[in-house]
Design a protein around this motif. Sequence first.
Motif, PDB file in Angstrom:
ATOM      1  N   ARG A 172      17.997  -0.920   2.847  1.00 28.92           N
ATOM      2  CA  ARG A 172      16.994   0.128   3.094  1.00 28.92           C
ATOM      3  C   ARG A 172      15.620  -0.525   3.221  1.00 28.92           C
ATOM      4  NH1 ARG A 172      18.321  -0.592  -1.928  1.00 28.92           N
ATOM      5  NH2 ARG A 172      16.799  -0.411  -3.604  1.00 28.92           N
ATOM      6  N   PRO A 173      14.674   0.193   3.826  1.00 26.91           N
ATOM      7  CA  PRO A 173      13.384  -0.464   4.098  1.00 26.91           C
ATOM      8  C   PRO A 173      12.656  -0.902   2.827  1.00 26.91           C
ATOM      9  CG  PRO A 173      13.588   1.599   5.306  1.00 26.91           C
ATOM     10  CD  PRO A 173      14.738   1.551   4.343  1.00 26.91           C
ATOM     11  N   HIS A 174      11.889  -1.974   2.979  1.00 26.97           N
ATOM     12  CA  HIS A 174      11.001  -2.426   1.911  1.00 26.97           C
ATOM     13  C   HIS A 174       9.627  -1.807   2.133  1.00 26.97           C
ATOM     14  CE1 HIS A 174      13.372  -5.876   0.228  1.00 26.97           C
ATOM     15  NE2 HIS A 174      14.002  -5.735   1.392  1.00 26.97           N
ATOM     16  N   GLY A 175       9.112  -1.105   1.163  1.00 24.06           N
ATOM     17  CA  GLY A 175       7.758  -0.570   1.295  1.00 24.06           C
ATOM     18  C   GLY A 175       6.814  -1.375   0.420  1.00 24.06           C
ATOM     19  N   TRP A 176       5.549  -0.970   0.452  1.00 25.01           N
ATOM     20  CA  TRP A 176       4.585  -1.558  -0.488  1.00 25.01           C
ATOM     21  C   TRP A 176       4.694  -0.729  -1.750  1.00 25.01           C
ATOM     22  CZ3 TRP A 176       2.088  -5.977   0.321  1.00 25.01           C
ATOM     23  CH2 TRP A 176       2.040  -6.439   1.621  1.00 25.01           C
ATOM     24  N   ASN A 177       5.251  -1.307  -2.824  1.00 25.85           N
ATOM     25  CA  ASN A 177       5.424  -0.458  -3.993  1.00 25.85           C
ATOM     26  C   ASN A 177       4.224  -0.518  -4.909  1.00 25.85           C
ATOM     27  OD1 ASN A 177       6.141  -3.023  -4.331  1.00 25.85           O
ATOM     28  ND2 ASN A 177       8.164  -2.653  -5.167  1.00 25.85           N
ATOM     29  N   GLY A 178       3.285   0.318  -4.467  1.00 27.46           N
ATOM     30  CA  GLY A 178       2.153   0.759  -5.256  1.00 27.46           C
ATOM     31  C   GLY A 178       1.424  -0.228  -6.140  1.00 27.46           C
ATOM     32  N   GLY A 179       0.945  -1.311  -5.606  1.00 28.52           N
ATOM     33  CA  GLY A 179       0.097  -2.186  -6.412  1.00 28.52           C
ATOM     34  C   GLY A 179      -1.284  -1.581  -6.541  1.00 28.52           C
ATOM     35  N   PRO A 180      -2.171  -2.230  -7.260  1.00 27.26           N
ATOM     36  CA  PRO A 180      -3.524  -1.713  -7.460  1.00 27.26           C
ATOM     37  C   PRO A 180      -4.369  -1.821  -6.188  1.00 27.26           C
ATOM     38  CG  PRO A 180      -3.305  -3.892  -8.444  1.00 27.26           C
ATOM     39  CD  PRO A 180      -1.940  -3.520  -7.935  1.00 27.26           C
ATOM     40  N   ALA A 181      -5.357  -0.939  -6.085  1.00 23.88           N
ATOM     41  CA  ALA A 181      -6.316  -1.019  -4.983  1.00 23.88           C
ATOM     42  C   ALA A 181      -7.378  -2.053  -5.345  1.00 23.88           C
ATOM     43  CB  ALA A 181      -6.958   0.344  -4.753  1.00 23.88           C
ATOM     44  N   ALA A 182      -7.855  -2.750  -4.346  1.00 24.56           N
ATOM     45  CA  ALA A 182      -8.889  -3.759  -4.598  1.00 24.56           C
ATOM     46  C   ALA A 182      -9.745  -3.901  -3.350  1.00 24.56           C
ATOM     47  CB  ALA A 182      -8.235  -5.096  -4.934  1.00 24.56           C
ATOM     48  N   ALA A 183     -10.980  -4.332  -3.547  1.00 26.98           N
ATOM     49  CA  ALA A 183     -11.850  -4.572  -2.387  1.00 26.98           C
ATOM     50  C   ALA A 183     -11.412  -5.888  -1.740  1.00 26.98           C
ATOM     51  CB  ALA A 183     -13.302  -4.665  -2.834  1.00 26.98           C
ATOM     52  N   LEU A 184     -11.282  -5.869  -0.427  1.00 27.58           N
ATOM     53  CA  LEU A 184     -10.893  -7.078   0.300  1.00 27.58           C
ATOM     54  C   LEU A 184     -12.066  -7.535   1.153  1.00 27.58           C
ATOM     55  CD1 LEU A 184      -8.595  -9.072   1.081  1.00 27.58           C
ATOM     56  CD2 LEU A 184      -8.134  -7.548   3.024  1.00 27.58           C
ATOM     57  N   VAL A 186      -4.653  -2.732  -0.651  1.00 22.26           N
ATOM     58  CA  VAL A 186      -3.642  -2.484  -1.678  1.00 22.26           C
ATOM     59  C   VAL A 186      -2.972  -3.819  -1.963  1.00 22.26           C
ATOM     60  CG1 VAL A 186      -1.526  -1.242  -2.237  1.00 22.26           C
ATOM     61  CG2 VAL A 186      -3.261  -0.179  -0.777  1.00 22.26           C
ATOM     62  N   LEU A 187      -2.923  -4.181  -3.217  1.00 20.18           N
ATOM     63  CA  LEU A 187      -2.252  -5.426  -3.563  1.00 20.18           C
ATOM     64  C   LEU A 187      -0.794  -5.093  -3.890  1.00 20.18           C
ATOM     65  CD1 LEU A 187      -4.979  -7.092  -5.807  1.00 20.18           C
ATOM     66  CD2 LEU A 187      -4.612  -7.335  -3.339  1.00 20.18           C
ATOM     67  N   GLY A 188       0.111  -5.620  -3.118  1.00 19.93           N
ATOM     68  CA  GLY A 188       1.528  -5.359  -3.339  1.00 19.93           C
ATOM     69  C   GLY A 188       2.021  -6.129  -4.557  1.00 19.93           C
ATOM     70  N   VAL A 238      -1.112  -8.515   0.503  1.00 16.44           N
ATOM     71  CA  VAL A 238      -2.274  -7.638   0.588  1.00 16.44           C
ATOM     72  C   VAL A 238      -2.068  -6.736   1.797  1.00 16.44           C
ATOM     73  CG1 VAL A 238      -3.625  -9.302   1.938  1.00 16.44           C
ATOM     74  CG2 VAL A 238      -4.797  -7.584   0.598  1.00 16.44           C
ATOM     75  N   ALA A 239      -2.333  -5.462   1.643  1.00 13.61           N
ATOM     76  CA  ALA A 239      -2.167  -4.528   2.761  1.00 13.61           C
ATOM     77  C   ALA A 239      -3.424  -3.683   2.893  1.00 13.61           C
ATOM     78  CB  ALA A 239      -0.955  -3.631   2.522  1.00 13.61           C
ATOM     79  N   VAL A 240      -3.656  -3.177   4.104  1.00 16.63           N
ATOM     80  CA  VAL A 240      -4.872  -2.405   4.348  1.00 16.63           C
ATOM     81  C   VAL A 240      -4.533  -1.072   4.992  1.00 16.63           C
ATOM     82  CG1 VAL A 240      -6.375  -4.426   4.546  1.00 16.63           C
ATOM     83  CG2 VAL A 240      -5.187  -3.553   6.577  1.00 16.63           C
ATOM     84  N   ARG A 241      -5.514  -0.177   5.039  1.00 20.83           N
ATOM     85  CA  ARG A 241      -5.330   1.124   5.678  1.00 20.83           C
ATOM     86  C   ARG A 241      -6.253   1.196   6.884  1.00 20.83           C
ATOM     87  NH1 ARG A 241      -4.513   2.862   0.188  1.00 20.83           N
ATOM     88  NH2 ARG A 241      -2.310   3.444   0.075  1.00 20.83           N
ATOM     89  N   PRO A 242      -5.720   0.992   8.068  1.00 22.92           N
ATOM     90  CA  PRO A 242      -6.581   1.012   9.259  1.00 22.92           C
ATOM     91  C   PRO A 242      -7.272   2.356   9.377  1.00 22.92           C
ATOM     92  CG  PRO A 242      -4.245   1.031   9.858  1.00 22.92           C
ATOM     93  CD  PRO A 242      -4.322   0.762   8.397  1.00 22.92           C
ATOM     94  N   GLY A 243      -8.507   2.332   9.745  1.00 21.17           N
ATOM     95  CA  GLY A 243      -9.306   3.554   9.792  1.00 21.17           C
ATOM     96  C   GLY A 243     -10.145   3.701   8.539  1.00 21.17           C
ATOM     97  N   ALA A 244      -9.785   2.968   7.481  1.00 19.17           N
ATOM     98  CA  ALA A 244     -10.578   3.023   6.250  1.00 19.17           C
ATOM     99  C   ALA A 244     -11.963   2.445   6.528  1.00 19.17           C
ATOM    100  CB  ALA A 244      -9.891   2.221   5.150  1.00 19.17           C
ATOM    101  N   PRO A 245     -12.969   2.851   5.737  1.00 19.51           N
ATOM    102  CA  PRO A 245     -14.331   2.339   5.967  1.00 19.51           C
ATOM    103  C   PRO A 245     -14.397   0.815   5.865  1.00 19.51           C
ATOM    104  CG  PRO A 245     -14.335   4.174   4.407  1.00 19.51           C
ATOM    105  CD  PRO A 245     -12.908   3.816   4.642  1.00 19.51           C
ATOM    106  N   LEU A 246     -15.250   0.247   6.700  1.00 20.51           N
ATOM    107  CA  LEU A 246     -15.511  -1.202   6.677  1.00 20.51           C
ATOM    108  C   LEU A 246     -17.005  -1.346   6.408  1.00 20.51           C
ATOM    109  CD1 LEU A 246     -13.452  -1.962   9.866  1.00 20.51           C
ATOM    110  CD2 LEU A 246     -13.011  -3.079   7.674  1.00 20.51           C
ATOM    111  N   SER A 247     -17.348  -1.820   5.227  1.00 22.06           N
ATOM    112  CA  SER A 247     -18.776  -1.944   4.924  1.00 22.06           C
ATOM    113  C   SER A 247     -19.255  -3.348   5.263  1.00 22.06           C
ATOM    114  CB  SER A 247     -19.031  -1.627   3.454  1.00 22.06           C
ATOM    115  OG  SER A 247     -18.246  -2.467   2.635  1.00 22.06           O
ATOM    116  N   GLU A 248     -20.528  -3.448   5.643  1.00 22.57           N
ATOM    117  CA  GLU A 248     -21.095  -4.746   6.040  1.00 22.57           C
ATOM    118  C   GLU A 248     -21.917  -5.326   4.908  1.00 22.57           C
ATOM    119  OE1 GLU A 248     -23.185  -4.553   9.728  1.00 22.57           O
ATOM    120  OE2 GLU A 248     -21.425  -3.831  10.827  1.00 22.57           O
TER     121      GLU A 248
END
Length: 610
Positions: free
Chosen positions: A574-586, A560-562, A536-546
């Motif tokens: 070569r580097p391993h990236g997160w290859n585009g899994g689906p977005a999901a609420a964490l 993002v689910l890898g 599971v990966a996140v985007r820092p700066g993305a909204p955090l809802s309470e």
Amino acid sequence: MANPVLPSSGVLSPLGLDAVRISPGFWGDRVALNREVTIAHCREWEEREGWIGNFRGEGPRRGREFSDSEIYKLLEAMAWADHPDLPELAETVARVQEGDGYINTRWSGSRYTDLEWGHELYCYGHLIQAGVARLRMHGEDRLTRVATRAADHVCRRFMEGTETCGHPVIEMALVELYRVTGVERYLEMARRFVERRGLPALADIPFGRGYFQDDVPVRQAQVFRGHVVRALYLASGVVDVAVETGDEELLKAVEAQWERTVARRTHLTGGMGSRHQDESFGEDYELPPDRAYNETCASIASIMLAHRLLLATGDVRYADLTERTLYNMLATGVALDGRSFFYANPLQVRVPAVPHDGVNHAAEGGLRSPWFDVSCCPNNVARTLASLPAYLATSGADGVRIHQYTPGEISHGDLRLRVETGYPWDGTVTVRVLEGGAGRISLRVPAWASSATLAYQEAAASSPDARETRAVAPGYADVEREWRAGDALVLELPMEPRWTYPDRRIDALRGCVTVERGPLVYCAESVGDEPPLAEVAVRPGAPLSEHARGEVVELETEAVLGASPAGPWPYRDRPHGWNGGPAAALRLIPYHRWGNRGPATMRVWLPVAD
Ligand SMILES: [Zn+2]
């Protein structure tokens, strides 16, 4: 004065259990649960395991060589809680004390033949701390006489010579006994134990002398090292000796060691200890989330040390670390039902527990254990929660300082204050004057609170508009005046969730972020068929809802689910990236709440998505 620590000098004086009354709230609920459930739970297990039976001479001795200390920690908890079972348990312990004050169920007959591992002086340390608690809460009785006779025996046996114990704690215990009795030989004995260590005083062991801080004299050490609980108990005793003997150099040495340890050897939760093998600190920046050890006892020792340094110096950073450690370690170490415990507190758990007969004795994989073969942590939690009010507020030449916020009442001189707050869920802390007087009231503004405000509202003012509000910076916010009943101070702490990034020198956390809100560290937890956390990966700066769940504030962000393909070899050119899994609420929950829903995986630090 009902305090576990009562220095005769220092910038601040603690306000004890007689001056701080805690009422229902985050900590009040835990203190009550501890008194009503955890203390009896510990007592029951110590009977079941035969550790109390050892004092009755029942059959072959059971338990580890230091099991006596668990009964003493429990006695200390009972003393602070004014628990009705104390006199009878103290009577049981007293049966074993020998004519010269020696008391130990394991080593009687072969006294002091293994100072490295025998823990005899360590056991006395806990007995003496229990005795001090009883003296301060109740006055002299059977337990306090047993404790002082043991201390007198130690002074006779160890005052001369070069010996000390493989596990510190007697140092701070003897200083506290000196503080309560005024008998100077206890302080002198403690001072000698401190000065002997590192000369060296103990035999070498496979872990090396650093394990029990006998590698370097304490004045010369640069950082805390070796077994974490040993290191922090020792440092607490060193501060006590330094304060009582006016030894500024010694105090400064511990302050410098603390500073470097906090800057380089402390996990975000306040936990200390990166190595399971010898329960030790790692090297600087060796802070792996999954292999973090972070023993519950180590966090308690860290609170004990920070409290002593706070009293000696008045420096807010010690109260800040105490807050972090209280909410993210002490509150995590015990389950919400008060009957099971974590020993290690990692920041990532990859595999859920597989309990046997409903019990998970390893307390790994998100399931706390009701007891351990080495059960220091449950008893340590019990004695700490029983004395918790003593850590919340202090007095000084300048008035009352409130360091930790939880509902309750604080009395000092003419002043009587009531603290009203939903902290740590809510950032509003109201300190209401119940009985007035002159003086200063200081409120701690935590280091994370960069946009706090403080309002003063006069009793006579009828509308909240009559408040004088000002911005306050991290540190202590002071208001000095003639207080009248009905006056109030309202501290507003910013509770917006915030993204937190690790120092890039912490190799194990590179490329990860996490979230904090107020004093709380958050984590993702997965139970049963909830989405796994391995990729599971996140985007820092993305909204955090309470999201409020009862009183608890949970958070949610988009993740993002890898979906990495399984491969025969986890490395490539070569580097391993997160290859585009689906977005999901964490969903993110406070770290201290994790592991209350059954076997689970968990992670505090989350990889950053591409
Ligand atoms: Zn422990």
